[in-house]
Enzyme design. Structure first.
Site, PDB file in Angstrom:
ATOM      1  CG  MET A  30     -58.337   0.170 -22.543  1.00  0.00           C
ATOM      2  SD  MET A  30     -57.568  -1.452 -22.456  1.00  0.00           S
ATOM      3  CE  MET A  30     -57.252  -1.768 -24.174  1.00  0.00           C
ATOM      4  CE1 TYR A  32     -49.943   6.864 -28.253  1.00  0.00           C
ATOM      5  CE2 TYR A  32     -50.958   5.819 -30.165  1.00  0.00           C
ATOM      6  CZ  TYR A  32     -49.923   6.517 -29.594  1.00  0.00           C
ATOM      7  OH  TYR A  32     -48.836   6.883 -30.356  1.00  0.00           O
ATOM      8  CG  PHE A  33     -58.152   9.729 -26.774  1.00  0.00           C
ATOM      9  CD1 PHE A  33     -58.535   8.541 -26.169  1.00  0.00           C
ATOM     10  CD2 PHE A  33     -58.280  10.925 -26.057  1.00  0.00           C
ATOM     11  CE1 PHE A  33     -59.046   8.527 -24.882  1.00  0.00           C
ATOM     12  CE2 PHE A  33     -58.788  10.915 -24.765  1.00  0.00           C
ATOM     13  CZ  PHE A  33     -59.168   9.715 -24.177  1.00  0.00           C
ATOM     14  CG  HIS A  34     -58.302   5.723 -32.553  1.00  0.00           C
ATOM     15  ND1 HIS A  34     -59.668   5.624 -32.749  1.00  0.00           N
ATOM     16  CD2 HIS A  34     -57.958   4.614 -31.834  1.00  0.00           C
ATOM     17  CE1 HIS A  34     -60.116   4.510 -32.215  1.00  0.00           C
ATOM     18  NE2 HIS A  34     -59.110   3.880 -31.628  1.00  0.00           N
ATOM     19  CG  HIS A  37     -60.562   6.407 -28.477  1.00  0.00           C
ATOM     20  ND1 HIS A  37     -59.301   6.155 -28.962  1.00  0.00           N
ATOM     21  CD2 HIS A  37     -60.914   5.313 -27.766  1.00  0.00           C
ATOM     22  CE1 HIS A  37     -58.904   4.955 -28.550  1.00  0.00           C
ATOM     23  NE2 HIS A  37     -59.864   4.417 -27.833  1.00  0.00           N
ATOM     24  N   GLY A 147     -68.118   1.592 -28.929  1.00  0.00           N
ATOM     25  CA  GLY A 147     -67.968   1.464 -30.374  1.00  0.00           C
ATOM     26  C   GLY A 147     -68.336   0.059 -30.819  1.00  0.00           C
ATOM     27  CE  LYS A 149     -61.297  -2.309 -33.683  1.00  0.00           C
ATOM     28  NZ  LYS A 149     -60.305  -2.100 -32.679  1.00  0.00           N
ATOM     29  CD  GLN A 153     -65.244  -3.550 -25.189  1.00  0.00           C
ATOM     30  OE1 GLN A 153     -64.204  -4.047 -24.792  1.00  0.00           O
ATOM     31  NE2 GLN A 153     -65.291  -2.327 -25.681  1.00  0.00           N
ATOM     32  CB  SER A 186     -54.963   2.275 -29.298  1.00  0.00           C
ATOM     33  OG  SER A 186     -56.074   3.051 -28.924  1.00  0.00           O
TER      34      SER A 186
HETATM   35  P1  AMP Z   1     -60.344   1.136 -26.377  1.00  0.00           P
HETATM   36  O1  AMP Z   1     -59.615   2.344 -25.929  1.00  0.00           O
HETATM   37  O2  AMP Z   1     -59.715   0.455 -27.549  1.00  0.00           O
HETATM   38  O3  AMP Z   1     -60.715   0.206 -25.257  1.00  0.00           O
HETATM   39  O4  AMP Z   1     -61.737   1.652 -26.941  1.00  0.00           O
HETATM   40  C1  AMP Z   1     -62.593   2.473 -26.187  1.00  0.00           C
HETATM   41  C2  AMP Z   1     -63.914   2.583 -26.894  1.00  0.00           C
HETATM   42  O5  AMP Z   1     -63.726   3.101 -28.199  1.00  0.00           O
HETATM   43  C3  AMP Z   1     -64.623   1.228 -27.064  1.00  0.00           C
HETATM   44  O6  AMP Z   1     -66.015   1.406 -26.885  1.00  0.00           O
HETATM   45  C4  AMP Z   1     -64.312   0.872 -28.493  1.00  0.00           C
HETATM   46  O7  AMP Z   1     -65.276   0.019 -29.089  1.00  0.00           O
HETATM   47  C5  AMP Z   1     -64.348   2.247 -29.137  1.00  0.00           C
HETATM   48  N1  AMP Z   1     -63.602   2.246 -30.407  1.00  0.00           N
HETATM   49  C6  AMP Z   1     -62.349   1.791 -30.611  1.00  0.00           C
HETATM   50  N2  AMP Z   1     -62.027   1.907 -31.913  1.00  0.00           N
HETATM   51  C7  AMP Z   1     -63.110   2.430 -32.537  1.00  0.00           C
HETATM   52  C8  AMP Z   1     -63.417   2.778 -33.878  1.00  0.00           C
HETATM   53  N3  AMP Z   1     -62.541   2.635 -34.853  1.00  0.00           N
HETATM   54  N4  AMP Z   1     -64.633   3.300 -34.148  1.00  0.00           N
HETATM   55  C9  AMP Z   1     -65.542   3.463 -33.158  1.00  0.00           C
HETATM   56  N5  AMP Z   1     -65.327   3.164 -31.879  1.00  0.00           N
HETATM   57  C10 AMP Z   1     -64.122   2.647 -31.568  1.00  0.00           C
END
Ligand code: AMP
Length: 283
Positions: A30, A32-34, A37, A147, A149, A153, A186
Site C-alpha cells: 500500500m 509509503y515504503f519503509h 517493504h 511479510g 509481520k 494475511q 507505514s
Molecule cells: P503494506 O504496505 O503494509 O500493505 O505491506 C506490504 C507488504 O509488506 C506486506 O506483505 C506486509 O506484510 C509487508 N510488511 C509490512 N511491514 C513489514 C515489516 N516490518 N517487515 C516485513 N514485511 C513487512
C-alpha cells in the site's frame, strides 16, 4: 523503471516478460515504503528476473471507521526508493481501474480469517484476498512475496492460492524491525514521540512471552495474561487481542505443544499496531 497505471498494459508487460522466459516476482504494497517493504523487494530481486511492486491503498480492506482517508502516501519518494533497489515496474492503479462501476465479485477465505484481526476488522480479509486475487491476475507473477509481520494475511493468501489453484508460489519473509525492536509499519508515522515507549510494549511483551516459554511455561492462558498485564501497565495502550494460536489454522490453542504463534493487536493512542512471534524462534 516503468510505472504502469492500466491493468491491460500491466498484463501485456507480464505476458511479454513470460514469453521471453523471465521469472516475475511480485510485491503487493500500500506504499509509503519503509525498510520492511524494501527488504521484500531486495529478496524478490534475488529470486526472479523481473520485480513488479504494486502501490495501491485498497479501499475494500478498510472498515468504515478506519484510517483509509489519512493513510500515509508519498508516490514520488516510493518511486525513488524502488528504483534504487532495482524494481522493474511499479503498478499504480486508480480505484476506478481496480473497482470500476458495476464491480461485484469478492473472494472469501473462510476459517483462517475468523480469528485474530478477523474478529475486530470484519470484512478486512475479504478485501485483502479480493485485491490480491485481482493483482495476481493482472501481474501474472511466478512468485509473490509477503511479510510475516502480517502473519494472518500471509496464511490467508497461501490458503486462497492453494484452494483456487492459482499458479504462483507465495513466499513469506521475516519481520523487519527498527533498532529498538518496533516492527516497521507505514502506520508508525502516526505515533507521537510520547507514545513510542508504549508502542514498544508490543515487542517487549513478545520477548516476555518467549522468556516464559523458555522457563517451561506451556499454558497459553498464563502467558496471555502476563502479556496483557505487561501491556496494560503502559499509558495510551488499549489491547484489541493477545492470542496464542496454531500457525496454520489460526485457531486458539490452550497448550503449546509443537509450533505456536503469539499474535497481538494493540491500539496505542490512535494507532492500531500488530505484531507476532513464533515460539522457539529468535526475536
Ligand atoms: P503494506 O504496505 O503494509 O500493505 O505491506 C506490504 C507488504 O509488506 C506486506 O506483505 C506486509 O506484510 C509487508 N510488511 C509490512 N511491514 C513489514 C515489516 N516490518 N517487515 C516485513 N514485511 C513487512
Amino acid at each position: 523503471m516503468k510505472t504502469i497505471e492500466l491493468t491491460r498494459e500491466m498484463q501485456k508487460y507480464s505476458d511479454s516478460s513470460r514469453s521471453k522466459g523471465k521469472k516475475i516476482a511480485f510485491v503487493p504494497t500500500m506504499g509509503y515504503f519503509h525498510e520492511g517493504h524494501i527488504e521484500l523487494m531486495r529478496q524478490a530481486k534475488k529470486m526472479a528476473d523481473c520485480v513488479v511492486v504494486s502501490i495501491y491503498v485498497n479501499p475494500t480492506q478498510f472498515g468504515p471507521k478506519e484510517d483509509l482517508s489519512r493513510y500515509p502516501r508519498d508516490f514520488d519518494r516510493d518511486s525513488e526508493r524502488a528504483k534504487e533497489v532495482g524494481v522493474d515496474v511499479i503498478f499504480y492503479p486508480s480505484n476506478k481501474e481496480m473497482y470500476p462501476e458495476g464491480y461485484q465479485t469478492y473472494v472469501n477465505v473462510e476459517d483462517v480469517t475468523k480469528n485474530l484481526c478477523g474478529l475486530s476488522r470484519p470484512g478486512h480479509f475479504c478485501g485483502v484476498t479480493t485485491v490480491c486475487a485481482k493483482l495476481f491476475n493482472i501481474v501474472k507473477p511466478h512468485i509473490a512475496v509477503f511479510g510475516k509481520k502480517d502473519y494472518q494475511q500471509y496464511v490467508t493468501i497461501k490458503r486462497m492460492v492453494a484452494d483456487l489453484n492459482m499458479d504462483l508460489e507465495i513466499i513469506g519473509l521475516p519481520t523487519v524491525r527498527e533498532a529498538d525492536g518496533l516492527a516497521m509499519s507505514s502506520r508508525n508515522v502516526y505515533l507521537k514521540e510520547n507514545e513510542r515507549p508504549s508502542a514498544l510494549t508490543l515487542i517487549d511483551s513478545l520477548r516476555l512471552a518467549q522468556k516464559l516459554y523458555d522457563q517451561g511455561e506451556r499454558k497459553a492462558s498464563t502467558i496471555i495474561s502476563q502479556v496483557e498485564k505487561f501491556i496494560s501497565q503502559s499509558p495510551y495502550t488499549d489491547i484489541d487481542y493477545v492470542k496464542i494460536c496454531d500457525p496454520e489454522t489460526m485457531r486458539d490453542i490452550e497448550k503449546i505443544r509443537d509450533s505456536a504463534l503469539i499474535a497481538l493487536a494493540v491500539k496505542v493512542a490512535q494507532t492500531r499496531l500488530i505484531d507476532n512471534h513464533a515460539f522457539g524462534e529468535l526475536i
